[in-house]
Motif scaffolding. Structure first.
Motif, PDB file in Angstrom:
ATOM      1  N   GLN A 147       0.834  -1.205   0.000  1.00 32.94           N
ATOM      2  CA  GLN A 147       0.000   0.000   0.000  1.00 32.94           C
ATOM      3  C   GLN A 147       0.873   1.261   0.000  1.00 32.94           C
ATOM      4  OE1 GLN A 147      -3.228  -0.009   2.850  1.00 32.94           O
ATOM      5  NE2 GLN A 147      -3.589  -2.204   2.597  1.00 32.94           N
ATOM      6  N   ASP A 148       0.282   2.368  -0.416  1.00 36.84           N
ATOM      7  CA  ASP A 148       1.014   3.621  -0.577  1.00 36.84           C
ATOM      8  C   ASP A 148       0.528   4.645   0.438  1.00 36.84           C
ATOM      9  OD1 ASP A 148       2.397   5.835  -1.357  1.00 36.84           O
ATOM     10  OD2 ASP A 148       1.688   5.856  -3.436  1.00 36.84           O
ATOM     11  N   GLY A 149       1.346   4.833   1.486  1.00 35.50           N
ATOM     12  CA  GLY A 149       1.056   5.857   2.477  1.00 35.50           C
ATOM     13  C   GLY A 149       2.148   6.907   2.526  1.00 35.50           C
ATOM     14  N   ALA A 150       2.788   7.142   1.387  1.00 32.14           N
ATOM     15  CA  ALA A 150       3.885   8.114   1.338  1.00 32.14           C
ATOM     16  C   ALA A 150       3.408   9.484   1.800  1.00 32.14           C
ATOM     17  CB  ALA A 150       4.439   8.203  -0.079  1.00 32.14           C
ATOM     18  N   GLY A 151       4.201  10.113   2.657  1.00 31.27           N
ATOM     19  CA  GLY A 151       3.869  11.448   3.141  1.00 31.27           C
ATOM     20  C   GLY A 151       2.767  11.492   4.173  1.00 31.27           C
ATOM     21  N   ALA A 152       2.274  10.337   4.612  1.00 30.17           N
ATOM     22  CA  ALA A 152       1.172  10.314   5.577  1.00 30.17           C
ATOM     23  C   ALA A 152       1.658  10.709   6.975  1.00 30.17           C
ATOM     24  CB  ALA A 152       0.527   8.933   5.622  1.00 30.17           C
ATOM     25  N   ARG A 153       0.706  11.122   7.823  1.00 26.17           N
ATOM     26  CA  ARG A 153       1.010  11.459   9.210  1.00 26.17           C
ATOM     27  C   ARG A 153       0.231  10.509  10.122  1.00 26.17           C
ATOM     28  NH1 ARG A 153      -0.795  15.281  13.712  1.00 26.17           N
ATOM     29  NH2 ARG A 153      -2.860  14.892  12.839  1.00 26.17           N
ATOM     30  N   PHE A 154       0.977   9.852  11.024  1.00 23.83           N
ATOM     31  CA  PHE A 154       0.380   8.977  12.025  1.00 23.83           C
ATOM     32  C   PHE A 154       0.646   9.603  13.392  1.00 23.83           C
ATOM     33  CE2 PHE A 154       1.497   6.449   8.377  1.00 23.83           C
ATOM     34  CZ  PHE A 154       0.432   5.568   8.210  1.00 23.83           C
ATOM     35  N   GLU A 177       6.935  -4.167   1.435  1.00 28.80           N
ATOM     36  CA  GLU A 177       6.947  -3.191   0.338  1.00 28.80           C
ATOM     37  C   GLU A 177       5.952  -2.044   0.548  1.00 28.80           C
ATOM     38  OE1 GLU A 177       9.092  -3.185  -2.072  1.00 28.80           O
ATOM     39  OE2 GLU A 177       9.985  -5.168  -1.835  1.00 28.80           O
ATOM     40  N   THR A 178       5.538  -1.816   1.772  1.00 27.19           N
ATOM     41  CA  THR A 178       4.648  -0.687   2.043  1.00 27.19           C
ATOM     42  C   THR A 178       5.404   0.623   1.834  1.00 27.19           C
ATOM     43  OG1 THR A 178       3.479  -2.018   3.667  1.00 27.19           O
ATOM     44  CG2 THR A 178       3.086   0.349   3.725  1.00 27.19           C
ATOM     45  N   ALA A 179       4.833   1.545   1.077  1.00 20.15           N
ATOM     46  CA  ALA A 179       5.480   2.816   0.762  1.00 20.15           C
ATOM     47  C   ALA A 179       5.104   3.857   1.814  1.00 20.15           C
ATOM     48  CB  ALA A 179       5.062   3.292  -0.626  1.00 20.15           C
ATOM     49  N   LEU A 180       6.085   4.224   2.645  1.00 20.01           N
ATOM     50  CA  LEU A 180       5.859   5.220   3.692  1.00 20.01           C
ATOM     51  C   LEU A 180       6.950   6.286   3.665  1.00 20.01           C
ATOM     52  CD1 LEU A 180       4.878   2.720   6.538  1.00 20.01           C
ATOM     53  CD2 LEU A 180       3.339   4.380   5.461  1.00 20.01           C
ATOM     54  N   GLY A 181       7.503   6.520   2.498  1.00 18.96           N
ATOM     55  CA  GLY A 181       8.517   7.556   2.375  1.00 18.96           C
ATOM     56  C   GLY A 181       7.985   8.917   2.793  1.00 18.96           C
ATOM     57  N   ARG A 182       8.798   9.663   3.536  1.00 20.33           N
ATOM     58  CA  ARG A 182       8.477  11.005   4.034  1.00 20.33           C
ATOM     59  C   ARG A 182       7.289  11.000   5.006  1.00 20.33           C
ATOM     60  NH1 ARG A 182       8.421  11.313  -1.140  1.00 20.33           N
ATOM     61  NH2 ARG A 182       6.253  12.013  -1.195  1.00 20.33           N
ATOM     62  N   ALA A 183       6.884   9.811   5.456  1.00 18.90           N
ATOM     63  CA  ALA A 183       5.811   9.757   6.451  1.00 18.90           C
ATOM     64  C   ALA A 183       6.298  10.307   7.788  1.00 18.90           C
ATOM     65  CB  ALA A 183       5.330   8.312   6.628  1.00 18.90           C
ATOM     66  N   ARG A 184       5.352  10.751   8.622  1.00 17.08           N
ATOM     67  CA  ARG A 184       5.660  11.217   9.973  1.00 17.08           C
ATOM     68  C   ARG A 184       4.904  10.322  10.955  1.00 17.08           C
ATOM     69  NH1 ARG A 184       3.513  16.967   9.831  1.00 17.08           N
ATOM     70  NH2 ARG A 184       2.217  16.039   8.208  1.00 17.08           N
ATOM     71  N   VAL A 185       5.657   9.650  11.797  1.00 16.37           N
ATOM     72  CA  VAL A 185       5.081   8.769  12.810  1.00 16.37           C
ATOM     73  C   VAL A 185       5.409   9.387  14.171  1.00 16.37           C
ATOM     74  CG1 VAL A 185       4.944   6.416  13.687  1.00 16.37           C
ATOM     75  CG2 VAL A 185       5.484   6.819  11.268  1.00 16.37           C
ATOM     76  N   LEU A 186       4.379   9.862  14.868  1.00 18.00           N
ATOM     77  CA  LEU A 186       4.576  10.664  16.074  1.00 18.00           C
ATOM     78  C   LEU A 186       3.776  10.065  17.219  1.00 18.00           C
ATOM     79  CD1 LEU A 186       3.915  14.107  14.319  1.00 18.00           C
ATOM     80  CD2 LEU A 186       6.115  12.946  14.536  1.00 18.00           C
ATOM     81  N   ASP A 187       4.418   9.964  18.391  1.00 19.99           N
ATOM     82  CA  ASP A 187       3.727   9.521  19.603  1.00 19.99           C
ATOM     83  C   ASP A 187       2.927   8.241  19.354  1.00 19.99           C
ATOM     84  OD1 ASP A 187       4.254  11.801  21.585  1.00 19.99           O
ATOM     85  OD2 ASP A 187       3.511  12.860  19.826  1.00 19.99           O
ATOM     86  N   SER A 188       3.582   7.236  18.804  1.00 20.84           N
ATOM     87  CA  SER A 188       2.890   6.024  18.385  1.00 20.84           C
ATOM     88  C   SER A 188       3.648   4.784  18.841  1.00 20.84           C
ATOM     89  CB  SER A 188       2.718   6.004  16.864  1.00 20.84           C
ATOM     90  OG  SER A 188       1.875   7.070  16.432  1.00 20.84           O
ATOM     91  N   VAL A 189       2.922   3.655  18.891  1.00 23.61           N
ATOM     92  CA  VAL A 189       3.490   2.373  19.283  1.00 23.61           C
ATOM     93  C   VAL A 189       3.279   1.388  18.147  1.00 23.61           C
ATOM     94  CG1 VAL A 189       3.426   0.476  20.940  1.00 23.61           C
ATOM     95  CG2 VAL A 189       3.046   2.821  21.728  1.00 23.61           C
TER      96      VAL A 189
END
Length: 232
Positions: A59-66, A78-90
């Motif tokens: 799946q494509d979550g590039a640039g997403a915010r979590f 192969e999940t696309a998470l380039g430039r994603a922001r993962v904040l305060d998460s487990v």
């Protein structure tokens, strides 16, 4: 007038400052809503969501915010998470090969019992991150910035830290096999808890790290070879 002790004068050898400890994240998740929205979307915004036992492969979550999220038992091949922001998460029990997190930001994150291979984290930024348990093969941290990161009770196989900047990074009760520190910059990096400690490249870049006496003896042949010293 009192005299201040100087190295080698009156007060014996100077005491070097201890390596600075990493600051660990303090993640307190709110009540979470289960994710029922289908596939990830590029530049998506996910706040207070739990992704549990989902197949996110390809799946494509590039640039997403979590933000304030939990990902539990998910497949991320192969999940696309380039430039994603993962904040305060487990993130717990993630599994997958070739997950793409290039130039992503992970801040105040716990990664627990993951089994990942070939994860692309080049150019990423990790701050206040704990990686606890699990096995991580061939992580690509080239040109990444790691600050206040703890690798704890995990196995790291051939991680690539080439050109990366590591500050206040700790390896606690974990295995570090075939690590590449070529052109890396280290400051307050505590390697004493890495058993075994195997450095395939970049021994000359370990200035700024602290190791134990036993580790020094184990690395002695490689250090001698690095310095061109012949031991007979």
């Amino acid at each position: 007038m009192a005299r201040r002790a100087v190295s080698g004068v009156s007060g014996g050898p100077a005491v070097r400052p201890a390596v600075k400890a990493a600051r660990r994240p303090e993640v307190r998740l709110p009540a979470l809503e289960p994710w029922t929205g289908g596939e990830l979307e590029p530049d998506g915004d996910y706040d207070g969501v739990e992704f549990r036992d989902l197949d996110l492969a390809g799946q494509d979550g590039a640039g997403a915010r979590f933000m304030d999220c939990a990902l539990t038992g998910c497949a991320v091949d192969e999940t696309a998470l380039g430039r994603a922001r993962v904040l305060d998460s487990v993130l717990t029990g993630l599994r997958g090969v070739g997950t793409r997190l290039a130039e992503a930001t992970l801040r105040d994150v716990e990664l627990v019992e993951a089994r990942l291979g070939g994860t692309q984290l080049h150019g990423s930024v990790l701050e206040r991150v704990v990686v606890r348990g699990g096995k991580l093969d061939f992580l690509n941290f080239r040109e990444a910035r790691l600050r206040d990161v703890v690798f704890e009770s995990c196995v790291l196989v051939e991680p690539d830290f080439s050109g990366a900047r590591l500050e206040r990074v700790e390896f606690v009760d974990c295995a570090l096999r075939g690590a590449d520190f070529g052109n890396a910059t280290l400051k307050d990096v505590d390697l004493r808890g890495a058993v075994p400690l195997e450095v395939a490249r970049g021994l000359d870049r370990l200035s700024g790290a602290v190791i134990s006496t036993g580790q020094l003896l184990d690395l002695a042949p490689a250090l001698a070879a690095e310095l061109g010293i012949r031991v007979e």
